[in-house]
Design a protein around this motif. Structure first.
Motif, PDB file in Angstrom:
ATOM      1  N   LYS A  93      65.436  -7.624  82.891  1.00 57.94           N
ATOM      2  CA  LYS A  93      66.691  -7.664  82.138  1.00 57.94           C
ATOM      3  C   LYS A  93      66.812  -6.460  81.192  1.00 57.94           C
ATOM      4  N   ARG A  96      67.364  -3.262  83.324  1.00 55.51           N
ATOM      5  CA  ARG A  96      68.736  -3.150  83.825  1.00 55.51           C
ATOM      6  C   ARG A  96      69.705  -2.752  82.716  1.00 55.51           C
ATOM      7  N   ASN A  97      69.649  -3.453  81.600  1.00 53.58           N
ATOM      8  CA  ASN A  97      70.590  -3.168  80.517  1.00 53.58           C
ATOM      9  C   ASN A  97      70.380  -1.776  79.928  1.00 53.58           C
ATOM     10  N   GLU A 157      70.453  -0.310  90.072  1.00 53.69           N
ATOM     11  CA  GLU A 157      70.715  -1.557  89.348  1.00 53.69           C
ATOM     12  C   GLU A 157      72.068  -2.146  89.741  1.00 53.69           C
ATOM     13  N   ARG A 160      71.849  -3.891  93.046  1.00 51.72           N
ATOM     14  CA  ARG A 160      71.239  -5.221  92.952  1.00 51.72           C
ATOM     15  C   ARG A 160      72.199  -6.225  92.323  1.00 51.72           C
ATOM     16  N   MET A 161      72.955  -5.789  91.315  1.00 49.19           N
ATOM     17  CA  MET A 161      73.891  -6.689  90.645  1.00 49.19           C
ATOM     18  C   MET A 161      74.989  -7.169  91.598  1.00 49.19           C
ATOM     19  N   THR A 162      75.379  -6.317  92.531  1.00 49.63           N
ATOM     20  CA  THR A 162      76.418  -6.682  93.511  1.00 49.63           C
ATOM     21  C   THR A 162      75.827  -7.307  94.767  1.00 49.63           C
TER      22      THR A 162
END
Length: 364
Positions: A93, A96-97, A157, A160-162
């Motif tokens: 987390k 990614r952020n 990132e 991966r989020m999509t």
């Protein structure tokens, strides 16, 4: 009397008074209420002025977008370091952020720089050559290399989020292979990105910036640390944001110490704009917010509200630091005193050290 076209640039001279009261040798009252019993000053008190009331040092044509660029460059660099640490510790987390924050801040900072330049092609012209003696040239290539690495890591990132829905095709395998090296590359250029703007400002004839040339980069790097730590505290849940809190606390203490050390080492006259007017107010508030935000980061591990409030204070502190330095430098070009007095002190110091052949004025 003949006049040339250049006489139009001269300001009008005050008319000279003829006659007037003569100085008496004996008793009586002279000008200013003197009784004539003591010698009167024949030379008026010195005033600092320049030719035709023009600045001795030409002010840079920089406005608010440059302050935004200085701030966002620090956020990008610090966030990339956080992302690299999270990459090696498995903190998904925070990784990614921080990666998204790094590329977002770098992109917005580049937009602010382009806005200040006026035309986008001027930004591209910076990459036509590489000059090691130019902080602007070196900084442009640092920004370019950093953005390339941060962009690849952020793209991974987003993919991966999509849930792998981006139309990458065979490029996805290449992206997966390049993700970790790209994160390392952006982290390698993170500290130079945060520091070079301090070199860029201080490598000028600007009185206040030049007086801080030994320490300004340390202040900017510390400011970048607390800003990126604060942003990580805002965007990441408290259970995953411990590295961001640690960076925020260390950055706050480092910036307060570096700022104090810088001001003590600066010429006292050149440091005045940092404590006066708009720049002085911003500088004072940046210290207050850094102290409050750093203290809040110590206790933000238990409360999401405290974490967000402390992170916002740290971001504001970092931004105010950059804008205070920017505006203090701009103000220091308006008064000839900020140029002349430090120059005279430096010349006197060289004379006391026995150096009399490195300046124009060498006679005793």
């Amino acid at each position: 009397m003949t006049l040339s076209e250049y006489d139009g640039y001269r300001p009008p001279e005050k008319p000279r008074r003829s006659g007037g009261r003569r100085k008496r040798r004996g008793g009586g009252t002279g000008p200013g209420g003197a009784d004539g019993s003591r010698e009167m000053a024949m030379v008026p008190e010195a005033e600092f002025a320049s030719y035709y009331d023009r600045p001795i040092v030409k002010p840079p044509p920089w406005e608010e977008p440059i302050g935004i660029y200085l701030f966002l460059g620090g956020v990008a660099g610090g966030s990339s370091l956080l992302a690299a640490g999270a990459q090696f510790t498995g903190n998904e987390k925070l990784r990614r952020n921080s990666r998204l924050a790094a590329i977002g801040a770098a992109g917005l900072g580049a937009v602010a720089l382009i806005v200040d330049l006026g035309r986008p092609e001027r930004f591209l012209h910076m990459f036509r050559t590489f000059k090691i003696t130019s902080p602007m040239s070196v900084g442009s290539w640092i920004l370019g290399a950093f953005s390339a690495g941060a962009g690849v890591a952020a793209a991974a990132e987003v993919d991966r989020m999509t849930r792998r829905r981006l139309p990458l095709g065979p490029l996805r395998k290449l992206l997966n292979l390049a993700e970790k090296p790209a994160g390392v590359v952006s982290a390698a250029f993170a500290a130079p990105l945060a520091a070079y703007t301090g070199v860029l400002l201080s490598d000028t004839a600007n009185p206040t910036w030049n007086a801080a040339k030994e320490d300004l980069s340390f202040v900017f790097v510390s400011s970048a640390s607390l800003a990126s730590g604060g942003l990580g505290m805002i965007t990441t849940p408290v259970e995953d944001a411990r590295p961001a809190r640690m960076l925020a606390v260390v950055g706050s203490a480092a910036e307060l110490a570096a700022s104090e050390f810088m001001e003590r080492r600066m010429d006292p006259v050149a440091a005045e704009p940092l404590h006066q007017g708009r720049a002085g107010r911003m500088h004072a508030w940046s210290k207050r917010l850094a102290a409050v935000g750093g203290a809040g980061a110590l206790f933000a591990g238990r409360s999401r509200v405290v974490a967000v409030a402390s992170g916002a204070a740290l971001l504001a502190a970092s931004a105010l630091t950059r804008f205070a330095v920017l505006h203090a430098g701009l103000e220091s070009t308006k008064d000839p005193r900020y140029v002349i007095e430090p120059q005279k002190r430096r010349l006197e110091a060289r004379r006391r050290a026995g150096k009399i052949d490195d300046s124009i004025t060498t006679a005793g």
